[in-house]
Every structure is written in structure tokens, then in C-alpha cells.
Design a protein around this motif. Structure first.
Motif, mmCIF file in Angstrom:
data_model
loop_
_atom_site.group_PDB
_atom_site.id
_atom_site.type_symbol
_atom_site.label_atom_id
_atom_site.label_comp_id
_atom_site.label_asym_id
_atom_site.label_seq_id
_atom_site.Cartn_x
_atom_site.Cartn_y
_atom_site.Cartn_z
ATOM 1 N N UNK A 72 0.830 -1.207 0.000
ATOM 2 C CA UNK A 72 0.000 0.000 0.000
ATOM 3 C C UNK A 72 0.865 1.257 0.000
ATOM 4 N N UNK A 73 1.934 1.244 0.787
ATOM 5 C CA UNK A 73 2.817 2.405 0.849
ATOM 6 C C UNK A 73 3.461 2.685 -0.502
ATOM 7 N N UNK A 74 3.877 1.636 -1.189
ATOM 8 C CA UNK A 74 4.488 1.808 -2.512
ATOM 9 C C UNK A 74 3.499 2.432 -3.483
ATOM 10 N N UNK A 75 2.239 2.019 -3.417
ATOM 11 C CA UNK A 75 1.213 2.586 -4.298
ATOM 12 C C UNK A 75 1.023 4.071 -4.025
ATOM 13 N N UNK A 76 1.020 4.437 -2.757
ATOM 14 C CA UNK A 76 0.842 5.839 -2.382
ATOM 15 C C UNK A 76 2.030 6.681 -2.841
ATOM 16 N N UNK A 77 3.225 6.168 -2.654
ATOM 17 C CA UNK A 77 4.417 6.906 -3.089
ATOM 18 C C UNK A 77 4.419 7.091 -4.605
ATOM 19 N N UNK A 78 4.099 6.040 -5.345
ATOM 20 C CA UNK A 78 4.080 6.143 -6.810
ATOM 21 C C UNK A 78 3.057 7.164 -7.297
ATOM 22 N N UNK A 79 1.974 7.310 -6.554
ATOM 23 C CA UNK A 79 0.877 8.174 -7.001
ATOM 24 C C UNK A 79 1.052 9.628 -6.592
ATOM 25 N N UNK A 80 2.075 9.931 -5.805
ATOM 26 C CA UNK A 80 2.225 11.285 -5.277
ATOM 27 C C UNK A 80 3.569 11.887 -5.658
ATOM 28 N N UNK A 81 3.630 13.208 -5.555
ATOM 29 C CA UNK A 81 4.860 13.927 -5.892
ATOM 30 C C UNK A 81 5.274 14.935 -4.828
ATOM 31 N N UNK A 101 12.934 -4.376 14.630
ATOM 32 C CA UNK A 101 12.306 -3.165 14.113
ATOM 33 C C UNK A 101 13.100 -2.594 12.946
ATOM 34 N N UNK A 102 14.415 -2.575 13.065
ATOM 35 C CA UNK A 102 15.230 -2.021 11.985
ATOM 36 C C UNK A 102 15.131 -2.875 10.724
ATOM 37 N N UNK A 103 15.191 -4.182 10.881
ATOM 38 C CA UNK A 103 15.113 -5.062 9.718
ATOM 39 C C UNK A 103 13.809 -4.859 8.967
ATOM 40 N N UNK A 104 12.706 -4.781 9.698
ATOM 41 C CA UNK A 104 11.406 -4.608 9.046
ATOM 42 C C UNK A 104 11.221 -3.196 8.501
ATOM 43 N N UNK A 105 11.675 -2.202 9.247
ATOM 44 C CA UNK A 105 11.544 -0.820 8.775
ATOM 45 C C UNK A 105 12.382 -0.601 7.529
ATOM 46 N N UNK A 106 13.608 -1.108 7.525
ATOM 47 C CA UNK A 106 14.477 -0.943 6.360
ATOM 48 C C UNK A 106 13.868 -1.623 5.139
ATOM 49 N N UNK A 107 13.284 -2.794 5.336
ATOM 50 C CA UNK A 107 12.647 -3.500 4.223
ATOM 51 C C UNK A 107 11.458 -2.722 3.687
ATOM 52 N N UNK A 108 10.678 -2.121 4.580
ATOM 53 C CA UNK A 108 9.513 -1.357 4.154
ATOM 54 C C UNK A 108 9.923 -0.101 3.393
ATOM 55 N N UNK A 110 12.732 0.310 1.718
ATOM 56 C CA UNK A 110 13.302 -0.105 0.439
ATOM 57 C C UNK A 110 12.216 -0.506 -0.550
ATOM 58 N N UNK A 111 11.167 -1.153 -0.053
ATOM 59 C CA UNK A 111 10.102 -1.638 -0.931
ATOM 60 C C UNK A 111 9.153 -0.545 -1.387
ATOM 61 N N UNK A 112 9.034 0.529 -0.590
ATOM 62 C CA UNK A 112 7.994 1.517 -0.870
ATOM 63 C C UNK A 112 8.492 2.906 -1.217
#
Length: 275
Positions: A72-81, A101-108, A110-112
Motif C-alpha cells: 500500500x505504501x508503494x502505491x501511495x508513493x508512486x501516485x504522489x509527488x 524493528x530495523x530489519x522490518x523498517x528498512x525492508x519497508x 526499500x520496498x515503498x
């Protein structure tokens, strides 16, 4: 040779600079069409774990996963400027340890492509905030009424209504500020307490059911659009009736199909134009 383009989005440091100079307007989004429409008006978009309840009709926010939030975060980032985009870390993805927390936050991130993460919790999670910030991940803390703590809080109830409870929430917010959080969401707490936290801390306070004195405000977009049903939270206000617009459009479409006025040949392919 790489070419660096100037950033157009509102950044976390820019948001922080707004404290005391202008109010921050923030809303939630979890799909591209809504995010695209919000982008020109708000300073910050939160991809909240309220997605679980609003988007998936789950009973609470506890079941949504890191993978779902990242998508969902990736979709929001792609749709906004323009808007600064922050994502909620889902329940269970950061409470075990700062390393988790760092492992999951870093992955999120990077993905979004979001600018930072939001975590719920009091002083016990200040160490996690420090761990993330020291490693380059901006953190928006969240204290007071915390939906991920619905089971221990006994429901969605206003917090900080006694002197003792207010002091604990103030200490929670202060601990995150000292740990390096760039801001703190104050949800469902007494108005005087929210005003005091805003005055006492150098970081941003984003209110939802808190105080007009906060540095900014955030609401669930579906609440302001009339898409959350008949019940509107005390702290929200309906600014439009998108639900009626959707009902009207769906009704008109269905009627046109049944009356065979849609589609027409103008909507079809391989039709020769009339001479």
C-alpha cells in the motif's frame, strides 16, 4: 556520472521546521487514486494501519502484515509527488527488539520509498526509536490512545484523563523526543495534556482527537469523505459526501445498463463510422 535531481517532496526536516510557524495538514491514504487527489493539498500522507479496518473490513489493526503495508505504501508513493509519506509499522513487526524493528523498517522503506515509519508505544519503545534514527530511519512516535494496544486498553477509550495518566503520557512523548523522533501523534488524549506536550517538546505534535494547539492534525480520509458509514468519531468531521456521489454514479450506471442505453456503439471497437 550520476545526476541528482532536486527533491520536490516535503521532507522530514521541512516538516520539523514548520513547528511554531504553520500548521501541518495530514491525512491517511492506502490506494493510489485517493493519494493522488490528496497530494496537492496536504503536507503529509500517512499510510496507516487503519488500512486493516478501512480497506479490509478487519475488526482492528492487529492482523495487517508488513508485506501488505509495504504494498500500500508503494502505491501511495508512486501516485504522489509532493506530500511527505510515512508508513505505519504493523503490530508485531517492531516490538520484539530494536534489531527486529530495523530489519522490518528498512525492508519497508526499500520496498515503498516512504520517508519514515510510525510506531505506537510509550517509553518502553524509546530505545527502538533511537536505534532506528541512529541508523537513518526517521520515526514518528504515537502515544495516548493506541489502536495496536486495544486489547490492553480495553477498547478505544480517551486517555490521559487523570493527573497520573496524563503524566505517564507526557513522559512517553518526552522519551521519544529525547530518543530522536521527529514528531509524535497524540491520539484521543485530554486537550490540556496535548497542549502541554506541544508546548514542552521541540518535536512536532500531530493531533487526532487531541487539541487545536497541536502542531498539526491528521484524520482518516474515509471519515472526512463520508465513506466510514453512519458513525463518525467524536474527533472527526465530515467535509464531503463522497459516499453519495458513488451511490449516484453506481445507480446511474446500473440503470443505463438495464435500460440498454450503455454501452452504445461509440464505446465499442471495430465499428465503422457512419458515412
Amino acid at each position: 556520472m550520476s545526476v541528482h535531481r532536486p527533491a520536490q517532496r516535503v521532507t522530514v526536516p521541512q516538516l520539523m521546521a514548520y513547528k511554531g510557524t504553520r500548521k501541518i495538514a495530514a491525512l491517511t491514504a492506502y490506494i493510489a487514486p485517493i493519494a493522488r487527489l490528496l497530494d496537492e493539498s496536504v503536507d503529509m500522507i500517512l499510510v496507516g494501519d487503519s488500512t486493516a479496518m478501512v480497506g479490509y473490513d478487519m475488526p482492528d489493526t492487529l492482523s495487517i502484515t508488513t508485506e501488505m503495508m509495504s504494498a500500500h505504501a508503494a502505491a501511495v508513493v508512486r501516485a504522489t509527488q509532493q506530500a511527505c509519506v510515512i508508513v505505519d509499522m504493523p503490530f508485531g513487526s517492531y516490538q520484539q527488539s530494536p534489531s527486529q524493528a530495523f530489519a522490518n523498517a528498512a525492508a519497508m522503506l526499500a520496498a515503498s520509498g516512504v520517508a519514515g515509519v510510525k510506531i505506537e508505544g510509550g517509553r518502553v519503545l524509546a530505545e527502538t526509536t533511537r536505534f532506528l534514527v541512529d541508523r537513518g530511519i526517521p520515526v514518528l512516535a504515537h502515544v495516548g490512545l493506541m489502536p495496536q494496544y486495544v486489547n490492553t486498553m480495553g477498547g478505544f477509550k480517551a486517555q490521559g484523563m487523570t493527573d497520573v495518566a496524563a503524566r505517564l503520557i507526557l513522559e512517553d512523548a518526552r522519551a521519544h523526543a529525547q530518543a530522536g523522533a521527529f514528531g509524535v501523534v497524540l491520539e484521543g488524549i485530554s486537550e490540556p495534556l496535548a497542549r502541554q506536550i506541544t508546548a514542552d517538546l521541540d518535536i512536532l505534535t500531530i493531533g487526532i482527537g487531541a487539541s487545536p494547539g497541536c502542531d498539526g492534525q491528521i484524520l482518516v480520509t474515509e471519515d472526512i469523505l463520508g465513506l466510514s458509514g453512519d458513525r463518525i468519531p467524536k474527533f472527526a468531521k465530515r467535509f464531503g459526501d463522497a459516499a453519495q456521489v458513488i451511490r449516484d454514479a453506481a445507480r446511474d450506471y446500473a440503470q443505463s445498463v438495464r435500460e440498454e442505453t450503455f454501452p452504445t456503439l461509440d464505446h465499442c471497437f471495430g465499428v465503422r463510422p457512419k458515412a
